[in-house]
Design a protein around this motif. Sequence first.
Motif, short mmCIF file in Angstrom:
data_model
loop_
_atom_site.label_atom_id
_atom_site.label_comp_id
_atom_site.label_asym_id
_atom_site.label_seq_id
_atom_site.Cartn_x
_atom_site.Cartn_y
_atom_site.Cartn_z
N LYS A 1 0.36 -3.59 32.68
CA LYS A 1 1.01 -4.67 33.62
C LYS A 1 -0.40 -6.13 33.81
CE LYS A 1 3.11 -5.60 38.57
NZ LYS A 1 1.84 -7.47 38.85
N ILE A 2 -1.59 -5.06 34.00
CA ILE A 2 -2.95 -6.87 33.97
C ILE A 2 -2.28 -7.82 32.91
CG2 ILE A 2 -4.86 -6.72 34.51
CD1 ILE A 2 -4.66 -4.25 36.23
N ILE A 3 -2.48 -6.47 31.52
CA ILE A 3 -3.03 -7.67 30.73
C ILE A 3 -1.35 -8.07 30.66
CG2 ILE A 3 -2.56 -7.38 27.88
CD1 ILE A 3 -4.25 -5.00 27.81
N SER A 4 -0.20 -7.79 30.81
CA SER A 4 1.36 -8.83 30.60
C SER A 4 0.51 -9.98 31.72
CB SER A 4 2.53 -8.19 30.37
OG SER A 4 1.85 -7.79 31.96
N ASP A 5 -0.27 -10.05 32.29
CA ASP A 5 -0.50 -11.12 33.77
C ASP A 5 -1.49 -12.22 33.00
OD1 ASP A 5 0.89 -11.82 36.65
OD2 ASP A 5 -1.04 -11.43 37.22
N ILE A 6 -1.69 -11.84 32.13
CA ILE A 6 -2.91 -12.93 31.69
C ILE A 6 -2.37 -13.77 31.27
CG2 ILE A 6 -4.50 -12.58 30.25
CD1 ILE A 6 -5.73 -10.35 31.24
N ASP A 7 -2.50 -14.40 30.93
CA ASP A 7 -1.74 -16.55 30.05
C ASP A 7 -2.71 -16.67 28.97
OD1 ASP A 7 -0.34 -18.56 29.42
OD2 ASP A 7 -1.31 -19.96 31.06
N TYR A 8 -4.01 -16.73 29.13
CA TYR A 8 -5.03 -16.64 28.08
C TYR A 8 -6.01 -15.97 28.34
CZ TYR A 8 -6.50 -21.27 29.36
OH TYR A 8 -6.47 -22.26 30.72
#
Length: 412
Positions: A378-385
């Motif tokens: 979930k944390i990784i999916s929340d990152i844009d770049y």
Amino acid sequence: MNKKKIIVPLFLLLAVAVYFIAFHKDKSLQYIPDSADAVVLIDTKKLTGQYLFSLVTHPSKWSGRKAKSKSSGSLKDSGIRIPDFLQIFHIKGTKFTEWYSVLELKDSQKFITYLKKQNFVAKGNNLFQKDQFFFMINGNHCIAGTSDLAFETLQKRLLQNSVHHVWEADRFIQNTVGSISFISGQKIRNFSIELKEDEIEINNNSNPEILNMIASKAEKGNHFLELELDKENIRNFTRFFKKSIADSSQITSLKAAADLRQINDTIVTYEYDDNFNEVERKTVQKITQPSYMIDILSNDPEKTWQYFQSEKWINNENQFTAIPFQPNKIAQNNKGVTIKSTRNPISLPSRLKQNYIIIRNNALLYSSLKMLSNSEKKIISDIDYVLYGNKAQNYWVKIKAKKGELPLLLRW
């Protein structure tokens, strides 16, 4: 009795209490060994203050907070004494992935109970492990690390030997929520860590305008990965692998781009039927692979090619085997060397003549990382770049999150 005579002393006592609770900090860093070459500091009081401010200014979170399971326990009640500055360090000569910290305990038995609730496995001698994390209890202290290789040394040097260097926090951090510092002899290079509404910035320059210019250009691309590095940056990155590629290969700069694609991979196995006849079985599974293009500029393309051959990175089919994602083709030209995947080839964007690396989010990335927990995905999916930039002696890393209703502190 005059009320003012009571209120004024009470107000002063309250002010003193608030100062010591919220602002006064013990800046003595007792748990950083002399052999440390990198230190990460987290100002826990400043971080707590930012969290409380975010919570107060977002009322929607007041009633929507998820209650933690009683069976899992909470860090607050785990028996740890929360330090004013959390000290995480790397020891010179160890692997890049090995990081350690020493914590004080208020109640060691309570902390052991907490570890067991978090599914840490007892390995004997008060050592506990879960995945790549290790904890060792030593009286009223705990040594934590991503490895246990240096635990015995740290016990002797920090916990059993009272004579060691005590650092001051002001040498590493200046009014930010955190810092990353690199120690080389008497020289210390500090990088501040700033936690903002929807991004984390790490830099060594209080004036980020220089690197904002790089960001404005790099953000316009659309590839999963784009990078452009000069000789000095190549040298810095290859140090992690103990290779002097930039010097030995005559490489002057590197430009690359990559995209992620999902392909069908056929696996052929053989079984035997009831009559012992061999039967072929084909299984099709989806795997994620990158399509990429790498353009290497060199002072001497022939020497670059010879260096790759001496490292056995070029096979008889002119494939660059140092990149595990096959198939690809490597070719020499009058400016350097190019490497490109033969499946779904891509074209390189034009050179910006800047030093940067940008990694954009892609659902194929975190969906293929099966070892991650749901919360980590979930944390990784929340990152844009994630963006790295460099100009001269100025360095900058930005972790940009997607826009959301809540700031990062309340999301993560």
